[in-house]
Design a protein around this motif. Structure first.
Motif, mmCIF file in Angstrom:
data_model
loop_
_atom_site.group_PDB
_atom_site.id
_atom_site.type_symbol
_atom_site.label_atom_id
_atom_site.label_comp_id
_atom_site.label_asym_id
_atom_site.label_seq_id
_atom_site.Cartn_x
_atom_site.Cartn_y
_atom_site.Cartn_z
ATOM 1 N N GLU A 178 0.834 -1.203 0.000
ATOM 2 C CA GLU A 178 0.000 0.000 0.000
ATOM 3 C C GLU A 178 0.873 1.258 0.000
ATOM 4 O OE1 GLU A 178 -3.199 2.789 0.335
ATOM 5 O OE2 GLU A 178 -2.823 0.864 -0.660
ATOM 6 N N LEU A 179 1.983 1.227 0.752
ATOM 7 C CA LEU A 179 2.882 2.389 0.740
ATOM 8 C C LEU A 179 3.499 2.573 -0.637
ATOM 9 C CD1 LEU A 179 4.714 1.925 4.176
ATOM 10 C CD2 LEU A 179 2.975 3.627 3.609
ATOM 11 N N ALA A 180 3.801 1.451 -1.299
ATOM 12 C CA ALA A 180 4.354 1.529 -2.650
ATOM 13 C C ALA A 180 3.333 2.115 -3.612
ATOM 14 C CB ALA A 180 4.788 0.142 -3.113
ATOM 15 N N ARG A 181 2.063 1.706 -3.456
ATOM 16 C CA ARG A 181 1.006 2.268 -4.317
ATOM 17 C C ARG A 181 0.868 3.763 -4.097
ATOM 18 N NH1 ARG A 181 -3.491 4.526 -4.090
ATOM 19 N NH2 ARG A 181 -3.610 4.354 -1.833
ATOM 20 N N MET A 182 0.920 4.169 -2.817
ATOM 21 C CA MET A 182 0.782 5.594 -2.503
ATOM 22 C C MET A 182 1.954 6.403 -3.058
ATOM 23 S SD MET A 182 -0.464 5.244 1.465
ATOM 24 C CE MET A 182 -0.703 7.011 1.735
ATOM 25 N N THR A 183 3.114 5.767 -3.140
ATOM 26 C CA THR A 183 4.305 6.461 -3.623
ATOM 27 C C THR A 183 4.364 6.504 -5.146
ATOM 28 O OG1 THR A 183 5.519 5.718 -1.672
ATOM 29 C CG2 THR A 183 6.817 6.531 -3.528
ATOM 30 N N GLY A 184 4.080 5.338 -5.787
ATOM 31 C CA GLY A 184 4.328 5.232 -7.233
ATOM 32 C C GLY A 184 3.114 5.057 -8.095
ATOM 33 N N GLU A 207 1.045 1.065 -10.936
ATOM 34 C CA GLU A 207 2.135 0.139 -11.273
ATOM 35 C C GLU A 207 3.194 0.164 -10.183
ATOM 36 O OE1 GLU A 207 2.176 -1.928 -13.769
ATOM 37 O OE2 GLU A 207 0.269 -1.194 -14.569
ATOM 38 N N ILE A 208 3.345 -0.969 -9.490
ATOM 39 C CA ILE A 208 4.304 -1.049 -8.391
ATOM 40 C C ILE A 208 5.594 -1.681 -8.915
ATOM 41 C CG2 ILE A 208 4.768 -2.042 -6.127
ATOM 42 C CD1 ILE A 208 1.788 -1.979 -5.603
ATOM 43 N N SER A 209 6.685 -0.948 -8.837
ATOM 44 C CA SER A 209 7.979 -1.428 -9.313
ATOM 45 C C SER A 209 8.863 -1.802 -8.136
ATOM 46 C CB SER A 209 8.663 -0.343 -10.150
ATOM 47 O OG SER A 209 8.941 0.784 -9.322
ATOM 48 N N ASP A 210 10.013 -2.408 -8.461
ATOM 49 C CA ASP A 210 10.975 -2.754 -7.407
ATOM 50 C C ASP A 210 11.443 -1.497 -6.680
ATOM 51 O OD1 ASP A 210 10.800 -5.419 -8.005
ATOM 52 O OD2 ASP A 210 12.544 -5.427 -9.348
ATOM 53 N N THR A 211 11.539 -0.418 -7.443
ATOM 54 C CA THR A 211 12.009 0.840 -6.841
ATOM 55 C C THR A 211 11.018 1.352 -5.796
ATOM 56 O OG1 THR A 211 13.130 1.417 -8.899
ATOM 57 C CG2 THR A 211 12.714 3.214 -7.328
ATOM 58 N N THR A 212 9.722 1.351 -6.172
ATOM 59 C CA THR A 212 8.732 1.830 -5.214
ATOM 60 C C THR A 212 8.614 0.897 -4.023
ATOM 61 O OG1 THR A 212 6.995 0.754 -6.537
ATOM 62 C CG2 THR A 212 7.387 3.084 -6.941
ATOM 63 N N LEU A 213 8.793 -0.408 -4.251
ATOM 64 C CA LEU A 213 8.765 -1.354 -3.131
ATOM 65 C C LEU A 213 9.921 -1.104 -2.174
ATOM 66 C CD1 LEU A 213 7.752 -4.818 -4.686
ATOM 67 C CD2 LEU A 213 6.566 -3.573 -2.877
ATOM 68 N N GLN A 214 11.098 -0.892 -2.738
ATOM 69 C CA GLN A 214 12.267 -0.630 -1.898
ATOM 70 C C GLN A 214 12.077 0.667 -1.108
ATOM 71 O OE1 GLN A 214 14.863 -2.602 -1.193
ATOM 72 N NE2 GLN A 214 13.786 -4.142 -2.434
ATOM 73 N N HIS A 215 11.499 1.671 -1.792
ATOM 74 C CA HIS A 215 11.255 2.939 -1.102
ATOM 75 C C HIS A 215 10.266 2.756 0.038
ATOM 76 C CE1 HIS A 215 10.915 7.177 -0.385
ATOM 77 N NE2 HIS A 215 9.635 7.224 -0.745
ATOM 78 N N ALA A 216 9.217 1.940 -0.197
ATOM 79 C CA ALA A 216 8.217 1.686 0.836
ATOM 80 C C ALA A 216 8.844 0.971 2.036
ATOM 81 C CB ALA A 216 7.079 0.858 0.263
ATOM 82 N N LYS A 217 9.714 0.004 1.759
ATOM 83 C CA LYS A 217 10.395 -0.710 2.843
ATOM 84 C C LYS A 217 11.290 0.251 3.629
ATOM 85 C CE LYS A 217 10.394 -5.232 0.578
ATOM 86 N NZ LYS A 217 11.234 -6.286 -0.062
#
Length: 553
Positions: A524-530, A533-543
């Motif tokens: 969900e944080l990745a969706r809010m950020t990017g 389309e959730i990419s590895d970059t947005t996932l890493q940023h969310a983590k």
């Protein structure tokens, strides 16, 4: 603390049951998913206004319940005991049912209650801050109210208002005495003459005089009719009393043969007794009557006196006594009017009392304002306003008011070397939103409520600023429970509980709320950020955002 919310047929919710945790709770979701659903339901339980739009399409009513835990001896515990609503469970259950017709009903701990009662307990439990609060900053009274609220100056401020009210009341009384003084002597003389003229007359009872005069006027007819009646009842050869006695003897022999005849016999016995008493009274009345022409003339004179005075004072004869008593009261009040000089002294006493209390309030406001402006400056600097500076300005009022001696302004500058000016004149929309956010958080630190609700107050901020806001709220949540709707991943990442609002493609459409586990939170944080389309970059940023939360903790 808010522990549970249940929504049945409320707006887009079919049936939702949500457990709310302590600490920092956020609600997120895509635009249109219904993020305000939970807050609208909570507001309904707190007695706020509702409308038929809250009732789910096709349903007859919406039903929402909010459950709170509370501490012994807390303000809400005292309120419940005073209203005999305390519950053995140690919880507060607020329920609101909204009908499609527009009506609504409310309950507190199972007992039907008014909306005013819901609002009373609601104010003790929850404080709501919205994205529109920044508009309040532009209202002239806001800096003073914020200062008073932060330092809890409600009591001295109320003392000033009370003293001002007393001073103004004394001024009005003094002026009234001055106005009355000119006509007072003349009015006293008039009243004394009127009372003297009525004094002897009102000692008599107009109704009794009128009745006695009427009786003497019809004396001959009265005696004729009474004589006829007495003869028919008791003196004629076949009088009514004898006939009744004869009837009773005939029925007495059969009374034991029928309950109904027995009742009739008893009724006639009672009637005979009443008739015998009436006959004796009639004979006594006739014996006492006599026609007195002199008395009749005396009564006529008295009645003429009543009617003459009634015409003079434009009232009814029977109301003269009431007029007399009213004039007596007015005369007593005029004699009791205080001397204007005495009242003038009282005006000065109350004026000095007001000035003393107003000066005390002004002093403690000025003392507190320096520290508060400094705290506000330090907090706002963290939100990408490194050169921010605040100060309070006290301008003496031309005329003292119930609010004190000074007009208080909050001055602001965002640029080094530029003098601070009134906030409404120089702050941009983005700056106002950040300032409002910090002021709300500072207010929240002072609140007695255990639940704080922030409705999209982080609009207009992003990036590192949003991360700092998240930390501010997370720190605040160490002391109180926070419920926050947010669009900022940096804010949501700092939460203890993350609730996701999702719209379901049902018919009719509905929304649900999901309590996210850690992996779901990252997505969900990745969706809010990017975005979608959730990419590895947005996932890493969310983590990374979540790691910052734990590092900060």
């Amino acid at each position: 603390m808010l522990t549970h919310l249940t929504l049945i047929n409320f707006a887009l919710a079919d049936h939702l049951a949500i457990d709310i945790e302590k600490g920092f709770n956020v609600l997120t979701g895509e635009t249109g998913a219904g993020k305000s659903l939970l807050l609208d339901a909570l507001s309904a339980c707190l007695g706020e206004r509702t409308d038929t739009n809250y009732v789910r399409f096709g349903s007859e009513k919406a039903d929402v319940t909010a459950t709170f835990s509370y501490q012994d001896n807390s303000a809400e515990a005292i309120w419940l005991k005073e209203h005999e609503l305390d519950d053995e469970s140690g919880e507060i259950h607020l329920r609101r049912v909204i009908f499609a017709t527009g009506r609504s009903k409310a309950w507190i701990n199972g007992r039907p209650s008014s909306l005013s009662e819901l609002k009373e307990i609601g104010r003790l439990l929850v404080q709501l801050y919205s994205q529109h609060s920044q508009q309040q900053l532009l209202e002239p009274p806001y800096p003073k109210h914020w200062l008073d609220r932060y330092y809890n100056l409600y009591e001295p401020a109320q003392n000033v208002r009370d003293a001002y009210s007393k001073w103004q009341k004394d001024i009005r009384q003094h002026q009234a005495a001055l106005d009355a003084q000119a006509t007072r002597k003349q009015r006293i003389e008039t009243l004394e003459l009127q009372l003297e003229e009525l004094e002897d007359t009102v000692q008599q009872d107009y109704k009794e005089i009128e009745q006695e005069f009427d009786r003497l006027s019809h004396h001959e007819h009265i005696m004729q009719d009474c004589s006829y009646s007495l003869n028919a009842l008791d003196e004629a050869e076949q009088n009514i009393n004898q006939e009744v006695s004869s009837i009773l003897r005939r029925l007495e022999s059969h009374a034991g043969r029928s309950d109904q005849l027995s009742e009739i016999h008893a009724s006639l016995l009672n009637a005979q007794s009443e008739m015998e008493d009436a006959t004796a009274n009639l004979r006594q009345f006739m014996d006492r009557q006599s026609f007195d022409p002199e008395r009749m003339e005396e009564l006529n004179t008295q009645l003429e006196g009543f009617h003459r005075l009634a015409r003079k004072y434009r009232t009814q004869p029977e109301d003269l006594k009431a007029e007399y008593e009213q004039w007596q009261t007015e005369l007593e009040q005029l004699h009791q009017l205080e001397d204007p000089e005495t009242l003038a002294e009282q005006v000065e006493v109350s004026h000095q009392d007001f000035l003393a209390k107003a000066q005390h309030l002004d002093n403690i406001r000025r003392e507190g304002s320096t520290s508060l402006a400094k705290q506000l400056t330090e907090q706002v600097k963290q939100l990408a306003l490194p050169e921010a500076h605040f100060e309070f300005k006290f301008e003496p009022l031309e005329q003292a008011s119930s609010e004190g001696l000074s007009f208080i302004q909050l001055l602001f500058t965002a640029n080094k070397g530029i003098p601070a000016q009134p906030l409404a004149r120089v702050a941009s929309g983005g700056e106002l939103s950040r300032i409002a956010l910090v002021m709300q958080v500072m207010n929240a630190e002072k609140t007695d409520s255990e639940v704080l609700v922030f409705d999209e107050i982080d609009v207009g901020i992003s990036g590192g600023t949003a991360e700092i806001v998240g930390r501010l709220l997370a720190d605040l949540a160490q002391h109180v429970q926070i419920l926050c709707i947010t669009h900022q991943a940096q804010v949501a990442a700092q939460s203890d509980q993350h609730l996701l609002v999702k719209k379901l493609q049902t018919d009719p459409a509905s929304s649900t709320i999901v309590d996210l586990e850690e992996e779901q939170r990252i997505l969900e944080l990745a969706r809010m950020t990017g975005g979608v389309e959730i990419s590895d970059t947005t996932l890493q940023h969310a983590k990374h955002l979540r790691q910052l939360k734990f590092q900060h903790s």
